[in-house]
Scaffold this motif. Sequence first.
Motif, PDB file in Angstrom:
ATOM      1  N   HIS A   1     -33.127 -22.584 -28.668  1.00 33.88           N
ATOM      2  CA  HIS A   1     -31.622 -22.111 -28.900  1.00 33.88           C
ATOM      3  C   HIS A   1     -31.272 -21.079 -27.854  1.00 33.88           C
ATOM      4  N   VAL A   2     -29.980 -20.997 -27.830  1.00 34.32           N
ATOM      5  CA  VAL A   2     -29.398 -19.992 -27.105  1.00 34.32           C
ATOM      6  C   VAL A   2     -28.173 -19.154 -28.024  1.00 34.32           C
ATOM      7  N   VAL A   3     -28.028 -17.835 -27.669  1.00 35.63           N
ATOM      8  CA  VAL A   3     -26.940 -17.432 -28.341  1.00 35.63           C
ATOM      9  C   VAL A   3     -25.742 -17.417 -27.288  1.00 35.63           C
ATOM     10  N   LEU A   4     -24.351 -17.711 -27.704  1.00 36.79           N
ATOM     11  CA  LEU A   4     -23.467 -17.682 -26.701  1.00 36.79           C
ATOM     12  C   LEU A   4     -22.465 -16.383 -27.148  1.00 36.79           C
ATOM     13  N   LEU A   5     -22.357 -15.534 -25.991  1.00 37.90           N
ATOM     14  CA  LEU A   5     -21.473 -14.403 -26.253  1.00 37.90           C
ATOM     15  C   LEU A   5     -19.925 -14.695 -25.707  1.00 37.90           C
ATOM     16  N   LYS A   6     -19.146 -13.782 -26.107  1.00 33.31           N
ATOM     17  CA  LYS A   6     -17.708 -13.999 -26.033  1.00 33.31           C
ATOM     18  C   LYS A   6     -17.419 -14.183 -24.571  1.00 33.31           C
ATOM     19  N   SER A   7     -18.242 -13.369 -23.840  1.00 32.00           N
ATOM     20  CA  SER A   7     -18.102 -13.345 -22.163  1.00 32.00           C
ATOM     21  C   SER A   7     -18.477 -14.757 -21.639  1.00 32.00           C
ATOM     22  N   GLY A   8     -19.084 -15.689 -22.484  1.00 30.17           N
ATOM     23  CA  GLY A   8     -19.520 -16.739 -21.761  1.00 30.17           C
ATOM     24  C   GLY A   8     -21.213 -16.618 -21.723  1.00 30.17           C
ATOM     25  N   LYS A   9     -21.560 -15.527 -21.683  1.00 31.68           N
ATOM     26  CA  LYS A   9     -22.940 -15.396 -21.270  1.00 31.68           C
ATOM     27  C   LYS A   9     -23.801 -16.184 -22.251  1.00 31.68           C
ATOM     28  N   LYS A  10     -24.898 -16.787 -22.010  1.00 33.47           N
ATOM     29  CA  LYS A  10     -25.924 -17.531 -22.770  1.00 33.47           C
ATOM     30  C   LYS A  10     -27.008 -16.875 -22.902  1.00 33.47           C
ATOM     31  N   ILE A  11     -27.632 -16.202 -23.946  1.00 34.23           N
ATOM     32  CA  ILE A  11     -28.917 -15.548 -24.062  1.00 34.23           C
ATOM     33  C   ILE A  11     -29.828 -16.269 -24.812  1.00 34.23           C
ATOM     34  N   PRO A  12     -31.144 -16.552 -24.233  1.00 33.36           N
ATOM     35  CA  PRO A  12     -32.269 -17.352 -24.941  1.00 33.36           C
ATOM     36  C   PRO A  12     -32.627 -16.662 -26.284  1.00 33.36           C
ATOM     37  N   LEU A  13     -32.888 -17.512 -27.126  1.00 33.74           N
ATOM     38  CA  LEU A  13     -33.382 -17.088 -28.429  1.00 33.74           C
ATOM     39  C   LEU A  13     -34.995 -17.641 -28.464  1.00 33.74           C
ATOM     40  N   SER A  14     -35.921 -16.711 -29.073  1.00 35.75           N
ATOM     41  CA  SER A  14     -37.154 -17.099 -29.109  1.00 35.75           C
ATOM     42  C   SER A  14     -37.219 -17.640 -30.486  1.00 35.75           C
ATOM     43  N   ARG A  15     -38.407 -18.458 -30.913  1.00 30.87           N
ATOM     44  CA  ARG A  15     -38.390 -18.968 -32.067  1.00 30.87           C
ATOM     45  C   ARG A  15     -38.219 -18.308 -33.226  1.00 30.87           C
ATOM     46  N   PRO A  16     -39.140 -17.178 -33.206  1.00 33.89           N
ATOM     47  CA  PRO A  16     -39.176 -16.018 -34.379  1.00 33.89           C
ATOM     48  C   PRO A  16     -37.735 -15.432 -34.459  1.00 33.89           C
ATOM     49  N   SER A  17     -37.046 -15.200 -33.222  1.00 33.89           N
ATOM     50  CA  SER A  17     -35.694 -14.657 -33.302  1.00 33.89           C
ATOM     51  C   SER A  17     -34.604 -15.417 -33.832  1.00 33.89           C
ATOM     52  N   TYR A  18     -34.895 -16.734 -33.718  1.00 32.89           N
ATOM     53  CA  TYR A  18     -34.025 -17.663 -34.277  1.00 32.89           C
ATOM     54  C   TYR A  18     -33.820 -17.766 -35.686  1.00 32.89           C
ATOM     55  N   SER A  19     -35.013 -17.652 -36.319  1.00 32.70           N
ATOM     56  CA  SER A  19     -35.206 -17.775 -37.705  1.00 32.70           C
ATOM     57  C   SER A  19     -34.630 -16.445 -38.410  1.00 32.70           C
ATOM     58  N   LYS A  20     -35.057 -15.307 -37.648  1.00 33.01           N
ATOM     59  CA  LYS A  20     -34.548 -13.951 -38.134  1.00 33.01           C
ATOM     60  C   LYS A  20     -32.932 -13.884 -37.922  1.00 33.01           C
ATOM     61  N   LEU A  21     -32.531 -14.414 -37.043  1.00 32.25           N
ATOM     62  CA  LEU A  21     -31.105 -14.175 -36.660  1.00 32.25           C
ATOM     63  C   LEU A  21     -30.198 -15.126 -37.643  1.00 32.25           C
ATOM     64  N   LYS A  22     -30.595 -16.331 -37.899  1.00 34.41           N
ATOM     65  CA  LYS A  22     -30.217 -17.176 -39.171  1.00 34.41           C
ATOM     66  C   LYS A  22     -30.148 -16.512 -40.424  1.00 34.41           C
ATOM     67  N   SER A  23     -31.273 -15.913 -40.566  1.00 33.47           N
ATOM     68  CA  SER A  23     -31.303 -15.279 -42.044  1.00 33.47           C
ATOM     69  C   SER A  23     -30.410 -13.996 -42.113  1.00 33.47           C
ATOM     70  N   MET A  24     -30.136 -13.484 -40.822  1.00 28.41           N
ATOM     71  CA  MET A  24     -29.259 -12.146 -40.916  1.00 28.41           C
ATOM     72  C   MET A  24     -27.783 -12.442 -41.117  1.00 28.41           C
ATOM     73  N   LEU A  25     -27.569 -13.674 -40.523  1.00 31.09           N
ATOM     74  CA  LEU A  25     -26.285 -14.321 -40.647  1.00 31.09           C
ATOM     75  C   LEU A  25     -25.912 -14.963 -41.507  1.00 31.09           C
ATOM     76  N   GLY A  26     -27.081 -15.379 -42.705  1.00 34.67           N
ATOM     77  CA  GLY A  26     -26.892 -15.959 -43.949  1.00 34.67           C
ATOM     78  C   GLY A  26     -26.659 -17.532 -43.709  1.00 34.67           C
ATOM     79  N   ILE A  27     -27.223 -18.189 -42.534  1.00 32.23           N
ATOM     80  CA  ILE A  27     -27.257 -19.539 -42.440  1.00 32.23           C
ATOM     81  C   ILE A  27     -28.392 -20.148 -42.457  1.00 32.23           C
TER      82      ILE A  27
END
Length: 248
Positions: A222-248
Amino acid sequence: MKKIVIIDDEPLARSIVMEYLQNLANVEVVAECNNGYEGVKAIMIHKPDLIFLDIQMPKINGFEMLELIDTIPSVIFATAFDEYAIKAFEANAVDYLLKPFSKERFDVAINKWLSKTEDDKSSEKNIYNLLENTTKQNDEKNRIVVKTNSEITIVPVSDVVYIEAYDDYVKIFTKDTYYLKKKTMNYYEQVLDPAKFFRAHRSYIFNLQHLTRIEPLEKNSHVVLLKSGKKIPLSRPSYSKLKSMLGI
């Protein structure tokens, strides 16, 4: 003749160092500086062998000033900084003078410096280790001080969109430009507020305020999309952690 620069915002502290240096042969004080801006300029011009440096100063503190210097001279800290930080100085073989200090303690620090061999490069390495590992002051958690050529800029942390690894440096991106800083990603992961900044990948940290969505890239990536249009790669552990932070 060895050259010395004194950097301290307290005139009395500077005068005490000057007094203690009076009878020392083969040294010359080439500049007295009232703040870190003056200190950077004096070091660039004079290329001293030694600096006496306070830490808590207005405008930019002593740590921030050292980060702006390409080649760091030997440093003796003259500071009222707390004992926890002093332990960090000791661990990195950096001498310090805890204010108020005596002439005898001053002489110990000077003799330690004078006993170094001409080709001893450990001091500069130890300073970089100190800057990377010592406890961070609140100033450094709220702003990033950068130098472009001879121009010094203070970047509020709130203006940072993302940070990207770049060899021995990092690129600090704002909405309008980016700055190079000789720091590591691990440093900024430690110093930035984890409620506001997220380590998405070993090479990227981004400001959560600029997140618009998470997008699939390939299978299980996965990647995260920023307001500027920049796409940043998500490592697998970070993807899980970010979903948990965002409550999704």
